[in-house]
Design a protein around this motif. Structure first.
Motif, PDB file in Angstrom:
ATOM      1  N   ASP A  99     -96.334  28.177  24.380  1.00 28.26           N
ATOM      2  CA  ASP A  99     -95.257  27.395  24.992  1.00 28.26           C
ATOM      3  C   ASP A  99     -94.739  28.058  26.265  1.00 28.26           C
ATOM      4  OD1 ASP A  99     -95.480  25.514  22.970  1.00 28.26           O
ATOM      5  OD2 ASP A  99     -93.811  26.342  21.795  1.00 28.26           O
ATOM      6  N   HIS A 156     -96.333  29.689  28.373  1.00 26.20           N
ATOM      7  CA  HIS A 156     -97.283  29.477  29.463  1.00 26.20           C
ATOM      8  C   HIS A 156     -97.550  27.999  29.724  1.00 26.20           C
ATOM      9  CE1 HIS A 156     -98.232  33.693  30.169  1.00 26.20           C
ATOM     10  NE2 HIS A 156     -98.171  33.856  28.864  1.00 26.20           N
ATOM     11  N   GLY A 157     -96.709  27.124  29.197  1.00 24.22           N
ATOM     12  CA  GLY A 157     -96.798  25.709  29.507  1.00 24.22           C
ATOM     13  C   GLY A 157     -97.752  24.894  28.665  1.00 24.22           C
ATOM     14  N   LEU A 188    -104.004  24.424  22.885  1.00 23.48           N
ATOM     15  CA  LEU A 188    -104.328  24.128  24.283  1.00 23.48           C
ATOM     16  C   LEU A 188    -105.335  22.999  24.431  1.00 23.48           C
ATOM     17  CD1 LEU A 188    -104.585  27.708  25.866  1.00 23.48           C
ATOM     18  CD2 LEU A 188    -102.633  26.132  25.878  1.00 23.48           C
ATOM     19  N   ASN A 189    -105.831  22.513  23.298  1.00 22.70           N
ATOM     20  CA  ASN A 189    -106.838  21.456  23.302  1.00 22.70           C
ATOM     21  C   ASN A 189    -108.074  21.885  24.116  1.00 22.70           C
ATOM     22  OD1 ASN A 189    -107.887  19.004  22.483  1.00 22.70           O
ATOM     23  ND2 ASN A 189    -107.088  17.905  24.275  1.00 22.70           N
ATOM     24  N   GLU A 230    -100.793  24.514  28.677  1.00 19.93           N
ATOM     25  CA  GLU A 230    -101.815  23.845  29.490  1.00 19.93           C
ATOM     26  C   GLU A 230    -103.154  24.565  29.322  1.00 19.93           C
ATOM     27  OE1 GLU A 230    -101.574  21.108  31.394  1.00 19.93           O
ATOM     28  OE2 GLU A 230     -99.489  20.862  30.749  1.00 19.93           O
ATOM     29  N   PRO A 231    -104.254  23.830  29.286  1.00 18.41           N
ATOM     30  CA  PRO A 231    -105.563  24.481  29.166  1.00 18.41           C
ATOM     31  C   PRO A 231    -105.808  25.533  30.257  1.00 18.41           C
ATOM     32  CG  PRO A 231    -105.788  22.130  28.816  1.00 18.41           C
ATOM     33  CD  PRO A 231    -104.365  22.368  29.261  1.00 18.41           C
ATOM     34  N   SER A 232    -105.241  25.314  31.431  1.00 23.23           N
ATOM     35  CA  SER A 232    -105.432  26.265  32.533  1.00 23.23           C
ATOM     36  C   SER A 232    -104.760  27.609  32.279  1.00 23.23           C
ATOM     37  CB  SER A 232    -104.904  25.669  33.838  1.00 23.23           C
ATOM     38  OG  SER A 232    -103.517  25.411  33.726  1.00 23.23           O
ATOM     39  N   SER A 233    -103.913  27.693  31.266  1.00 23.99           N
ATOM     40  CA  SER A 233    -103.217  28.946  30.964  1.00 23.99           C
ATOM     41  C   SER A 233    -103.955  29.780  29.908  1.00 23.99           C
ATOM     42  CB  SER A 233    -101.787  28.653  30.497  1.00 23.99           C
ATOM     43  OG  SER A 233    -101.801  27.985  29.249  1.00 23.99           O
TER      44      SER A 233
END
Length: 150
Positions: A11, A13-14, A46-47, A16-19
């Motif tokens: 959470d 780090h947002g 992160l899916n 997001e998969p990019s994290s």
């Protein structure tokens, strides 16, 4: 590392998969290694396919999929350190810890690695413990320094 903490890291780090790399770095930093359950949870949160998470975790040397010691011991075996007795320092550290390079002791106190260069050749032989540089080491001094780490 519990699932709640992993969720907090994701959470933070947002989510997001990019994290992915940042998430894995923080888990590694707090836990000293990346347990399979943590990789699975990160994958889900992160899916990102688990195979991708595992690929990243095995590609970068900063990550470990096996438990590491609380204290990382790096011994420089570069030319400047080698000619000044780095092999004898390594032998002394191996004797006192009971481990070889690439291993971690059973108490998870020390992980030992050899490196090609730590960038402080004038201080050789060099031992780095938890990022702290110890220069101009003798075998006896290396053993004494290790005694300061619990």
């Amino acid at each position: 590392m519990d699932k709640t903490r992993i969720d907090q890291i994701v959470d933070h780090h947002g989510a997001e998969p990019s994290s992915l790399i940042q998430v894995l770095l923080q888990i590694q930093s707090e836990n000293n290694w990346l347990p399979k359950a943590a990789l699975e949870q990160v994958s889900t949160r992160l899916n990102v396919p688990l195979t991708r998470v595992q690929h990243i975790a095995t590609f970068y040397k900063a990550f470990s999929l096996v438990p590491k010691g609380r204290h990382g011991v790096h011994i420089c075996m570069g030319t400047a350190c080698h000619v000044r007795g780095a092999a004898r320092v390594l032998d002394a550290v191996q004797d006192v810890t009971g481990i070889n390079p690439g291993e971690t002791d059973l108490e998870l106190k020390f992980s030992l690695e050899t490196v090609s260069c730590l960038g402080c050749c004038a201080l050789g032989p060099v031992v780095e413990i938890d990022g702290k540089t110890h220069g101009k080491m003798t075998p006896g001094e290396a053993v004494d320094v290790l005694k300061n780490y619990d």
